[in-house]
Scaffold this active site. Structure first.
Site, PDB file in Angstrom:
ATOM      1  N   GLU A 143     -12.237 -36.749 -22.763  1.00  0.00           N
ATOM      2  CA  GLU A 143     -11.433 -36.809 -21.551  1.00  0.00           C
ATOM      3  C   GLU A 143     -10.287 -37.801 -21.653  1.00  0.00           C
ATOM      4  O   GLU A 143     -10.317 -38.747 -22.451  1.00  0.00           O
ATOM      5  CB  GLU A 143     -12.298 -37.151 -20.344  1.00  0.00           C
ATOM      6  N   GLU A 240     -17.794 -36.981  -9.286  1.00  0.00           N
ATOM      7  CA  GLU A 240     -17.870 -38.301  -9.909  1.00  0.00           C
ATOM      8  C   GLU A 240     -16.966 -39.252  -9.126  1.00  0.00           C
ATOM      9  O   GLU A 240     -15.873 -39.609  -9.559  1.00  0.00           O
ATOM     10  CB  GLU A 240     -17.444 -38.240 -11.387  1.00  0.00           C
TER      11      GLU A 240
END
Length: 257
Positions: A143, A240
């Site tokens: 990521e 998240e």
């Protein structure tokens, strides 16, 4: 219909980690993700997942001191052996927990003149991870993280992630696309998802600024969720975020069927 997973490292933190699985199930989640599961016994994790009929979608390879302000692990040249040991540890957990994906955090370079060396190290380590996880049927993701929250992070845009994918050409490697981080970097997340959803292995979200639940910031989540739903992306969407108030009160965005 979108498939949502609760990130138990950030949600339901009102209770200890092992109790969060039950809370996630009680509030409609069928899947969860954990940033770093290694503080808990793997068999205990397996049992609590089965007990609550939850799927563990994703967890990360250990990142050493990244969250404490250090460089991290995956891109640091003199930590290659430590990274390989961290991959072995992830495999030991994956053998029992059966995640769909494992995330390799690129980490950061705190000295500008070493950037290319760190980036090359990350690419080499990423190939090592992909080749280790692929025989287990697990996709590897990595990521981009914004450089306001984490200065020096070597991958900090969707274009950076695409560049790594194009350079490595690993069929089992995908992007983990974080709505919060890329919005923080000024990226048009809707356009990126439309254009590259076939190369995205996992999506996570939080509102921006603040990294809290949808409705606390500037992101139009009705549009973002519609964009994901109408794209070719068929994976999980991980919540998240850091709840403002109690986690249960932050779930107004979530309507499980």
């Amino acid at each position: 219909m979108l498939k949502f997973a609760a990130n138990l490292s950030l949600l339901f933190t009102e209770v200890p980690l092992l109790e969060r699985f039950k809370m996630a199930k009680q509030h409609g989640f069928t899947a969860v993700e954990i940033q770093f599961p290694y503080s808990l016994n793997v068999q205990l994790l397996h049992d609590v997942l089965e007990e609550n009929e939850l799927k563990l979608v994703l967890f990360n390879v250990d990142a050493d001191d990244l969250l404490q302000g250090g460089e991290g692990l995956a891109c640091v040249p003199d930590k290659r052996q430590q990274f390989q040991h961290a991959v072995d540890q992830a495999i030991a957990y994956a053998d029992i927990l059966k995640p769909e994906l494992i995330n390799v955090l690129p980490s950061r370079c705190l000295t500008a003149q070493h950037h290319q060396e760190y980036l090359n190290t990350f690419k080499e380590n990423l190939i090592f991870a992909v080749q280790a996880f692929a025989p287990l049927g697990i996709k590897t993701v990595f990521e981009a993280i914004n450089t306001y929250d984490m200065p020096g992070f070597i991958i900090h845009s969707g274009e950076h992630m695409r560049g790594v994918l194009d350079a490595l050409k690993q069929p089992n490697l995908f992007m983990q696309y974080d709505i919060y981080h890329m919005t923080r970097m000024g990226e048009d997340v809707n356009r990126f998802i439309v254009d590259y959803s076939d190369k995205i292995g996992h999506i996570q979200f939080a509102d921006c600024p603040g990294r809290n639940q949808p409705g606390t910031g500037d992101i139009d989540f009705e549009r973002v969720f519609a964009t994901i739903a109408t794209s070719v992306y068929s994976g999980w969407v991980g919540a998240e975020y850091n709840p403002v108030g109690a986690t249960v009160d932050s779930l107004q965005w979530f309507n499980p069927k």
